[in-house]
Design a protein around this motif. Structure first.
Motif, PDB file in Angstrom:
ATOM      1  N   ALA A  23      28.692  38.383  40.262  1.00  0.00           N
ATOM      2  CA  ALA A  23      29.439  37.395  39.486  1.00  0.00           C
ATOM      3  C   ALA A  23      29.931  36.235  40.343  1.00  0.00           C
ATOM      4  O   ALA A  23      30.249  35.173  39.820  1.00  0.00           O
ATOM      5  CB  ALA A  23      30.629  38.068  38.802  1.00  0.00           C
ATOM      6  N   MET A  24      29.963  36.419  41.651  1.00  0.00           N
ATOM      7  CA  MET A  24      30.485  35.380  42.530  1.00  0.00           C
ATOM      8  C   MET A  24      29.381  34.528  43.163  1.00  0.00           C
ATOM      9  O   MET A  24      29.498  33.317  43.206  1.00  0.00           O
ATOM     10  CB  MET A  24      31.333  36.021  43.634  1.00  0.00           C
ATOM     11  N   ASP A  37      34.642  44.963  34.941  1.00  0.00           N
ATOM     12  CA  ASP A  37      33.308  45.300  34.443  1.00  0.00           C
ATOM     13  C   ASP A  37      32.291  44.195  34.724  1.00  0.00           C
ATOM     14  O   ASP A  37      31.537  43.771  33.852  1.00  0.00           O
ATOM     15  CB  ASP A  37      33.361  45.630  32.948  1.00  0.00           C
ATOM     16  N   VAL A  38      32.293  43.720  35.978  1.00  0.00           N
ATOM     17  CA  VAL A  38      31.315  42.726  36.417  1.00  0.00           C
ATOM     18  C   VAL A  38      30.719  43.171  37.748  1.00  0.00           C
ATOM     19  O   VAL A  38      31.348  43.878  38.531  1.00  0.00           O
ATOM     20  CB  VAL A  38      31.926  41.313  36.560  1.00  0.00           C
ATOM     21  N   ALA A  39      29.480  42.740  37.997  1.00  0.00           N
ATOM     22  CA  ALA A  39      28.816  43.058  39.259  1.00  0.00           C
ATOM     23  C   ALA A  39      29.415  42.215  40.381  1.00  0.00           C
ATOM     24  O   ALA A  39      29.744  41.043  40.182  1.00  0.00           O
ATOM     25  CB  ALA A  39      27.321  42.786  39.140  1.00  0.00           C
ATOM     26  N   CYS A  40      29.554  42.808  41.554  1.00  0.00           N
ATOM     27  CA  CYS A  40      30.096  42.097  42.710  1.00  0.00           C
ATOM     28  C   CYS A  40      29.485  42.706  43.970  1.00  0.00           C
ATOM     29  O   CYS A  40      29.610  43.905  44.208  1.00  0.00           O
ATOM     30  CB  CYS A  40      31.618  42.206  42.747  1.00  0.00           C
ATOM     31  N   CYS A  41      28.813  41.894  44.772  1.00  0.00           N
ATOM     32  CA  CYS A  41      28.162  42.396  45.982  1.00  0.00           C
ATOM     33  C   CYS A  41      29.201  42.714  47.058  1.00  0.00           C
ATOM     34  O   CYS A  41      30.327  42.210  47.009  1.00  0.00           O
ATOM     35  CB  CYS A  41      27.135  41.386  46.495  1.00  0.00           C
ATOM     36  N   PRO A  42      28.855  43.538  48.036  1.00  0.00           N
ATOM     37  CA  PRO A  42      29.813  43.908  49.086  1.00  0.00           C
ATOM     38  C   PRO A  42      30.341  42.720  49.889  1.00  0.00           C
ATOM     39  O   PRO A  42      31.514  42.703  50.262  1.00  0.00           O
ATOM     40  CB  PRO A  42      29.011  44.867  49.975  1.00  0.00           C
ATOM     41  N   ALA A  51      41.513  38.580  41.382  1.00  0.00           N
ATOM     42  CA  ALA A  51      41.880  37.435  40.546  1.00  0.00           C
ATOM     43  C   ALA A  51      40.800  36.350  40.542  1.00  0.00           C
ATOM     44  O   ALA A  51      40.733  35.544  39.614  1.00  0.00           O
ATOM     45  CB  ALA A  51      43.198  36.842  41.023  1.00  0.00           C
ATOM     46  N   ASP A  52      39.944  36.327  41.564  1.00  0.00           N
ATOM     47  CA  ASP A  52      38.867  35.337  41.635  1.00  0.00           C
ATOM     48  C   ASP A  52      37.683  35.694  40.745  1.00  0.00           C
ATOM     49  O   ASP A  52      36.864  34.828  40.437  1.00  0.00           O
ATOM     50  CB  ASP A  52      38.362  35.193  43.080  1.00  0.00           C
ATOM     51  N   LEU A  53      37.566  36.963  40.357  1.00  0.00           N
ATOM     52  CA  LEU A  53      36.441  37.382  39.519  1.00  0.00           C
ATOM     53  C   LEU A  53      36.543  36.782  38.124  1.00  0.00           C
ATOM     54  O   LEU A  53      37.637  36.696  37.567  1.00  0.00           O
ATOM     55  CB  LEU A  53      36.413  38.908  39.381  1.00  0.00           C
TER      56      LEU A  53
END
Length: 86
Positions: A23-24, A37-42, A51-53
């Motif tokens: 998502a970033m 409930d969003v994808a986020c890489c390491p 809060a940034d998501l």
């Protein structure tokens, strides 16, 4: 730091699903923040705060828009400028 978990930790059946875009930064990943409930890489999980998501709705809208226009907006990665952005 954003708490993330690999999708196989939650449900082994997810191993057969395609990876989602972070998502970033837009990179393919199998890690998720289950609070939003969003994808986020390491890498982004280390660089950003929860809060940034984006919300699930905003993330889905961005992915839907990107698939129609091929010019998605994704937040540039923090610190790591060598990553390819979709």
């Amino acid at each position: 730091m954003i708490p993330i978990r690999h999708e196989k930790e939650v449900d082994p059946d997810f191993a057969f699903m395609p990876a989602e875009n972070c998502a970033m930064c837009g990179m393919a990943t199998r890690y998720w923040n289950f609070l939003r409930d969003v994808a986020c890489c390491p890498d982004c999980a280390k660089a950003y705060k929860v809060a940034d998501l984006p919300t699930k709705r905003a993330w889905c809208d961005a992915v839907s828009h990107a698939s129609k226009t091929r010019t998605p907006y994704v937040r540039p990665p923090a610190g790591n400028t060598n990553r390819r952005v979709l």
